[in-house]
Design a protein around this motif. Structure first.
Motif, mmCIF file in Angstrom:
data_model
loop_
_atom_site.group_PDB
_atom_site.id
_atom_site.type_symbol
_atom_site.label_atom_id
_atom_site.label_comp_id
_atom_site.label_asym_id
_atom_site.label_seq_id
_atom_site.Cartn_x
_atom_site.Cartn_y
_atom_site.Cartn_z
ATOM 1 N N ARG A 265 43.920 38.837 30.943
ATOM 2 C CA ARG A 265 43.460 39.781 31.979
ATOM 3 C C ARG A 265 43.083 40.847 30.909
ATOM 4 O O ARG A 265 42.211 41.653 31.272
ATOM 5 N N GLN A 298 46.778 32.000 39.263
ATOM 6 C CA GLN A 298 45.985 33.134 38.804
ATOM 7 C C GLN A 298 44.577 33.125 38.777
ATOM 8 O O GLN A 298 43.877 34.083 38.166
ATOM 9 N N GLN A 301 42.264 36.013 40.201
ATOM 10 C CA GLN A 301 42.093 37.324 39.744
ATOM 11 C C GLN A 301 41.506 37.098 38.254
ATOM 12 O O GLN A 301 40.784 38.138 37.815
ATOM 13 N N ARG A 304 37.637 36.919 38.507
ATOM 14 C CA ARG A 304 37.143 38.317 39.134
ATOM 15 C C ARG A 304 36.955 39.386 37.811
ATOM 16 O O ARG A 304 36.428 40.251 37.913
ATOM 17 N N ALA A 305 38.051 39.003 37.153
ATOM 18 C CA ALA A 305 38.118 39.867 35.874
ATOM 19 C C ALA A 305 36.616 39.774 34.996
ATOM 20 O O ALA A 305 36.416 40.548 34.011
ATOM 21 N N ASP A 425 35.182 38.579 49.419
ATOM 22 C CA ASP A 425 36.432 39.289 48.836
ATOM 23 C C ASP A 425 37.474 38.203 48.703
ATOM 24 O O ASP A 425 37.403 37.132 48.958
ATOM 25 N N PRO A 426 38.490 38.681 47.745
ATOM 26 C CA PRO A 426 39.398 37.700 47.299
ATOM 27 C C PRO A 426 39.995 37.167 48.660
ATOM 28 O O PRO A 426 40.641 36.041 48.585
ATOM 29 N N ILE A 452 35.985 33.408 43.970
ATOM 30 C CA ILE A 452 37.287 33.489 43.303
ATOM 31 C C ILE A 452 37.575 31.969 42.523
ATOM 32 O O ILE A 452 38.635 31.951 42.080
#
Ligand SMILES: Cc1cc2nc3c(=O)[nH]c(=O)nc-3n(C[C@H](O)[C@H](O)[C@H](O)COP(=O)(O)OP(=O)(O)OC[C@H]3O[C@@H](n4cnc5c(N)ncnc54)[C@H](O)[C@@H]3O)c2cc1C
Length: 497
Positions: A265, A298, A301, A304-305, A425-426, A452
């Motif tokens: 992350r 994960q 996330q 999306r990072a 969106d997520p 995602i």
């Protein structure tokens, strides 16, 4: 089954007080979201229309196979339809005396029976609680905003429905032939652009070429090997890599998984990620499958990072590897393919398809030209059957899916930046062109890949289905309120005029 053709309940509650929801698509994702919404609904509060297409609910692309050799690639113990009961499928299998253990990979056809049975049960229970469910054996061809309700949905047969909310669970888009295939070859009976619905040729083929080496290609190879024991099978993909195999039993989780995810992350760049993951594997000595599996939940996330450039880098360099390590084969299936290779019945070729045309000298065959990986050498195969199994089609720009075309052309939804699906969106809320999440309009399944990355396996699908069912009542109330205030403003304006 009778549940699938009737209105499950007449609630007696004035229809206007009920929240109206339309769910489009009845594969595993549609089944999960319908099941969760029914379980969640207060007595007499939900009026759900399920536009299920032409197939029986639950089957969709992965589970409509009737072949016992097409196995799940997720262990039976983790294939329950609902997020709060991942073990429900194994309990169902045991109750029927099927020889399936928790670690096993069950035949997908059995799994479809479970989905169908589970939905029938949920629909019957909903009926007892005065929750209205209607199944429509038709396709949705348009969804647009409606001034007097949230949304208006029209089916191919011309039925018009209004709803406070709509959930798209339509799976991937229909496959389109590769650009390298000539028009004549596309129209040829020996070319199958859809790996899930192909017709065996009238004459026993000598050679079958499968384009792709992922899960759908493996399905096609297994079926072709059984149908034609003397045929030569060729599978072609850029890296020439079949999916890796699962271990017989899952490995121990990696103790430092949380720290690894944190490190990823903090440095959202794919080269850096590869370095971190390799280092974790080398230092810990832990089985790589444990680390890959530990990244799974994960993934949204992490995806999306990444910025768009990094996402493109991932698609160019790492996608094939991620697909091969993440979407693994049951050992049984991997052994079967290895055996076919040993017997020289199956050859895996690494290269790029350069052209597929009707064979100049044998008009009933196709001529497949492949440029071998890392060289300028070409190989040519005369094929009696070519099955395109190059993965899910997600390109919104190129699709001829009627509903998606309509929604995109009218600006109801749009493609994500890399055209890997719909922008959302997520939580699967579809985004307007200016990036605002729509109220009451959600999507789940493979079309969320660009948003995602990971939403095609059942574990991710059921989690999102649960979240959608949880959030929908409040969201639909907002849609209803907004509609009422719009209508009263219009009425006031008319009175004033
Ligand atoms: C070969 C293969 C094996 C797999 N094995 C596994 C596995 O073992 N475990 C796992 O977790 N995942 C597996 N998957 C992933 C699988 O895709 C998901 O588990 C899940 O089946 C996806 O379901 P879905 O409902 O999103 O899509 P789909 O199964 O594609 O269902 C979508 C449905 O919507 C319908 N539809 C489309 N447009 C409309 C419209 N306009 N109106 C009405 N209906 C419409 C379609 O006809 C289809 O029936 C596998 C996938 C493949 C390809």
């Amino acid at each position: 089954m009778c549940f699938y053709s009737v209105v499950a309940a007449e609630s007696g509650v004035p229809v206007d007080d009920m929240q109206k929801l339309v769910v489009i698509g009845a594969g595993a994702a549609g089944s999960a979201v319908v099941g969760e919404c029914l379980r969640n609904a207060q007595s007499g509060q939900l009026d759900l229309t399920w536009i299920r297409g032409r197939q029986a609910p639950g089957r969709g692309v992965a589970y409509s196979t009737t072949a016992e050799h097409h196995l799940l690639n997720v262990r039976a113990a983790n294939m329950g339809l609902f997020a709060d009961d991942a073990g429900e499928f194994i309990a169902f299998a045991r109750a029927r005396g099927w020889p399936v253990e928790a670690c096993d990979f069950a035949p997908r056809v059995r799994y479809a029976d479970y989905l169908q049975d589970t939905l029938a049960r949920e629909i019957a229970k909903a009926g007892e609680r005065h929750v209205a469910v209607r199944l429509l054996a038709d396709e949705a061809i348009s969804v647009r905003g409606d001034d007097r309700a949230g949304y208006a949905v029209v089916s191919a047969a011309g039925e018009r429905m209004v709803a406070d909310g709509v959930v798209l669970a339509i799976g991937a888009l229909p496959p389109t032939p590769l650009a390298e295939v000539t028009a004549a070859a596309r129209a040829h009976p020996a070319y199958a652009a859809d790996p899930w619905h192909w017709v065996p040729p009238g004459k026993v083929p000598e050679r079958v070429v499968v384009l792709g080496t992922g899960l759908s290609a493996v399905d096609a190879l297994q079926s072709a090997a059984r149908l034609w024991p003397n045929a030569q099978l060729i599978a072609v993909s850029r890296h020439g890599h079949l999916p890796f195999a699962h271990n017989a039993v899952p490995g121990e989780p990696y103790e430092q998984q949380a720290a690894l995810i944190e490190a990823l992350r903090e440095a959202p760049a794919v080269a850096r990620w590869l370095h971190e993951i390799r280092a974790a594997m080398a230092e810990s000595g832990v089985e790589w499958r444990s680390i890959v599996d530990g990244l799974r939940m994960q993934t949204p996330q992490l995806w999306r990072a990444l910025n768009d450039d990094e996402r493109k880098r991932f698609l160019r360099h790492l996608r094939w590897l991620w697909e091969a390590v993440r979407h693994r084969l049951p050992q049984q299936t991997a052994n079967e393919l290895a055996h076919l290779c040993e017997q020289m019945r199956l050859e895996i070729v690494a290269g790029r398809i350069r052209a597929i045309d009707v064979h100049a000298n044998a008009r009933n065959r196709l001529d497949v030209r492949v440029q071998l990986r890392g060289t300028s050498d070409m190989r040519r195969f005369a094929a009696d059957l070519v099955i395109q199994a190059t993965g899910f089609n997600l390109s919104i720009d190129a699709t001829d899916h009627a509903l998606v075309r309509q929604m995109v052309s009218e600006g109801v939804v749009h493609a994500d930046a890399l055209d890997l699906g719909l922008a959302a969106d997520p939580e699967g809320r579809l985004l307007s062109v200016d990036g605002v999440p729509a109220r009451g309009l959600r999507c789940l399944g493979t079309l969320l890949r660009g948003s995602i990355w990971e939403c095609s396996g059942l574990p991710e699908i059921r989690n999102l289905a649960k979240a959608i069912a949880r959030d929908m009542p409040a969201e639909l109330r907002e849609v209803r309120k907004a509609t009422h205030s719009r209508m009263s403003m219009t009425a006031n304006a008319l009175v004033a005029a």
